[in-house]
Design a protein around this motif. Sequence first.
Motif, mmCIF file in Angstrom:
data_model
loop_
_atom_site.group_PDB
_atom_site.id
_atom_site.type_symbol
_atom_site.label_atom_id
_atom_site.label_comp_id
_atom_site.label_asym_id
_atom_site.label_seq_id
_atom_site.Cartn_x
_atom_site.Cartn_y
_atom_site.Cartn_z
ATOM 1 N N GLU A 22 0.898 -1.172 -0.096
ATOM 2 C CA GLU A 22 -0.086 -0.023 0.025
ATOM 3 C C GLU A 22 0.907 1.203 -0.013
ATOM 4 O O GLU A 22 0.335 2.273 -0.535
ATOM 5 C CB GLU A 22 -0.934 -0.106 1.198
ATOM 6 N N ARG A 23 2.088 1.251 0.533
ATOM 7 C CA ARG A 23 2.987 2.329 0.524
ATOM 8 C C ARG A 23 3.432 2.774 -0.833
ATOM 9 O O ARG A 23 3.505 3.668 -1.340
ATOM 10 C CB ARG A 23 4.076 2.245 1.688
ATOM 11 N N TRP A 24 3.902 1.561 -1.392
ATOM 12 C CA TRP A 24 4.387 1.924 -2.895
ATOM 13 C C TRP A 24 3.153 1.981 -3.874
ATOM 14 O O TRP A 24 3.570 2.390 -5.018
ATOM 15 C CB TRP A 24 5.566 0.599 -2.987
ATOM 16 N N LYS A 25 2.274 1.431 -4.014
ATOM 17 C CA LYS A 25 0.952 1.430 -4.647
ATOM 18 C C LYS A 25 -0.361 1.414 -4.190
ATOM 19 O O LYS A 25 -0.752 0.467 -3.916
ATOM 20 C CB LYS A 25 1.132 0.171 -5.419
ATOM 21 N N PRO A 26 -0.812 2.505 -3.601
ATOM 22 C CA PRO A 26 -1.838 2.557 -2.699
ATOM 23 C C PRO A 26 -3.211 1.781 -3.605
ATOM 24 O O PRO A 26 -3.298 2.119 -4.628
ATOM 25 C CB PRO A 26 -2.285 4.140 -2.571
ATOM 26 N N ARG A 27 -3.906 1.153 -2.722
ATOM 27 C CA ARG A 27 -5.150 0.418 -3.217
ATOM 28 C C ARG A 27 -4.845 -0.907 -3.850
ATOM 29 O O ARG A 27 -5.486 -1.374 -4.483
ATOM 30 C CB ARG A 27 -5.949 1.431 -3.998
ATOM 31 N N SER A 28 -3.413 -1.227 -4.021
ATOM 32 C CA SER A 28 -2.833 -2.368 -4.559
ATOM 33 C C SER A 28 -3.457 -3.473 -3.964
ATOM 34 O O SER A 28 -3.579 -4.746 -4.732
ATOM 35 C CB SER A 28 -1.594 -2.424 -4.709
ATOM 36 N N THR A 29 -3.930 -3.710 -2.765
ATOM 37 C CA THR A 29 -4.457 -4.890 -2.076
ATOM 38 C C THR A 29 -5.912 -4.979 -1.919
ATOM 39 O O THR A 29 -6.491 -5.629 -1.295
ATOM 40 C CB THR A 29 -3.854 -4.916 -0.690
ATOM 41 N N LYS A 30 -6.641 -3.882 -2.535
ATOM 42 C CA LYS A 30 -8.054 -3.838 -2.238
ATOM 43 C C LYS A 30 -8.974 -4.891 -2.909
ATOM 44 O O LYS A 30 -9.957 -5.337 -2.337
ATOM 45 C CB LYS A 30 -8.733 -2.361 -2.971
ATOM 46 N N ASP A 31 -8.297 -6.063 -3.705
ATOM 47 C CA ASP A 31 -9.106 -6.753 -4.510
ATOM 48 C C ASP A 31 -8.811 -8.173 -3.890
ATOM 49 O O ASP A 31 -9.032 -9.138 -4.349
ATOM 50 C CB ASP A 31 -9.036 -6.742 -5.847
ATOM 51 N N PHE A 32 -7.912 -8.079 -2.791
ATOM 52 C CA PHE A 32 -7.356 -9.400 -2.331
ATOM 53 C C PHE A 32 -8.540 -10.194 -1.911
ATOM 54 O O PHE A 32 -9.460 -9.362 -1.026
ATOM 55 C CB PHE A 32 -6.380 -9.069 -1.057
ATOM 56 N N ARG A 33 -8.861 -11.470 -1.820
ATOM 57 C CA ARG A 33 -10.058 -12.001 -1.231
ATOM 58 C C ARG A 33 -9.199 -13.126 -0.236
ATOM 59 O O ARG A 33 -8.827 -13.870 -0.929
ATOM 60 C CB ARG A 33 -10.956 -12.450 -2.302
ATOM 61 N N ALA A 34 -9.667 -13.450 0.908
ATOM 62 C CA ALA A 34 -9.369 -14.340 1.691
ATOM 63 C C ALA A 34 -9.740 -15.533 1.308
ATOM 64 O O ALA A 34 -11.140 -15.751 0.930
ATOM 65 C CB ALA A 34 -9.520 -13.961 3.250
ATOM 66 N N ALA A 35 -9.086 -16.756 1.751
ATOM 67 C CA ALA A 35 -9.844 -18.082 1.760
ATOM 68 C C ALA A 35 -10.754 -18.191 3.147
ATOM 69 O O ALA A 35 -10.484 -17.613 3.980
ATOM 70 C CB ALA A 35 -8.840 -19.250 1.651
ATOM 71 N N SER A 36 -11.677 -19.017 2.920
ATOM 72 C CA SER A 36 -12.672 -19.278 4.160
ATOM 73 C C SER A 36 -12.070 -20.291 4.841
ATOM 74 O O SER A 36 -11.361 -21.144 4.589
ATOM 75 C CB SER A 36 -13.866 -19.935 3.643
ATOM 76 N N ALA A 37 -12.497 -20.374 6.212
ATOM 77 C CA ALA A 37 -12.044 -21.173 7.256
ATOM 78 C C ALA A 37 -12.428 -22.605 6.832
ATOM 79 O O ALA A 37 -11.332 -23.509 6.979
ATOM 80 C CB ALA A 37 -12.636 -21.040 8.404
#
Length: 261
Positions: free
Chosen positions: A22-37
């Motif tokens: 996020e520091r080097w490319k803001p909003r670069s992680t906004k589309d990450f989706r976690a695996a469910s438990a």
Amino acid sequence: MNWSEIPAAAPVAMTGLLAFMERWKPRSTKDFRAASADQIRLLAERHGGSEALPPVYREFLATMGEAMGPWRLTRGTTSISSLLEDARETDRERADPSRYLKFAIGEDDYNGRQPDDFFDLARPTQDGTDAFVFRLQEERLLRGSGAEHPFPTFSDLLRAVLVTKVALDLERGSPPFFTFGRHPDVMARTFGLLANLGFTTTELAASTTTIPLEARGRGAVALLRNPIDRDVSLRVRARGDAEERRLVEIIADHRAELMQV
């Protein structure tokens, strides 16, 4: 941190990885989706239970294991949905799940079938947080063919690939690149030069084979690597072109000294 304090295989923390991106490319992680438990549990059960998954990989799954947005770690997919679907196929022979965990499935493209990426669960890191990784099509693994070892651990893969794609900013073209041969002292010497230029290790941590560095006063980032069976390499990038040219000139002036046997 000085060179003597850098561990052989340090784990990367997902919180640090997200902060760096996020520091080097803001909003670069906004589309990450976690695996469910449930997805993580199903994958772990296939390989012997919840303790089978290396902790760093388990944290990766719980952060971006379903989708990484525009980013990829390999020429294929690390999506847990795809991994679970692949595991359900029963019409072909599979690598021993008690020994090997496939964490990336190579895709078919114009270059042909890309290799898969595996953990060797029998070769954990000394602290137990990570595991040795290799790259090979699964059918070749079953035949005993030789594998590629582009990164020693999953942490090093995460550090090298995401620093390259996010902070070294390939959209600006190929970042300045140096090689220094394979002399055992080269990594320490190059690290020392970068430290004198104001570079320090980041929240990504570092291992003796993969070291992300940042010089905030210069607005610059560097990736120092010692790949298996390859020359020590360094990539650098500064937010400003003039600063990048200065860094390239300094490193080029010291290259012969760094490589001296």
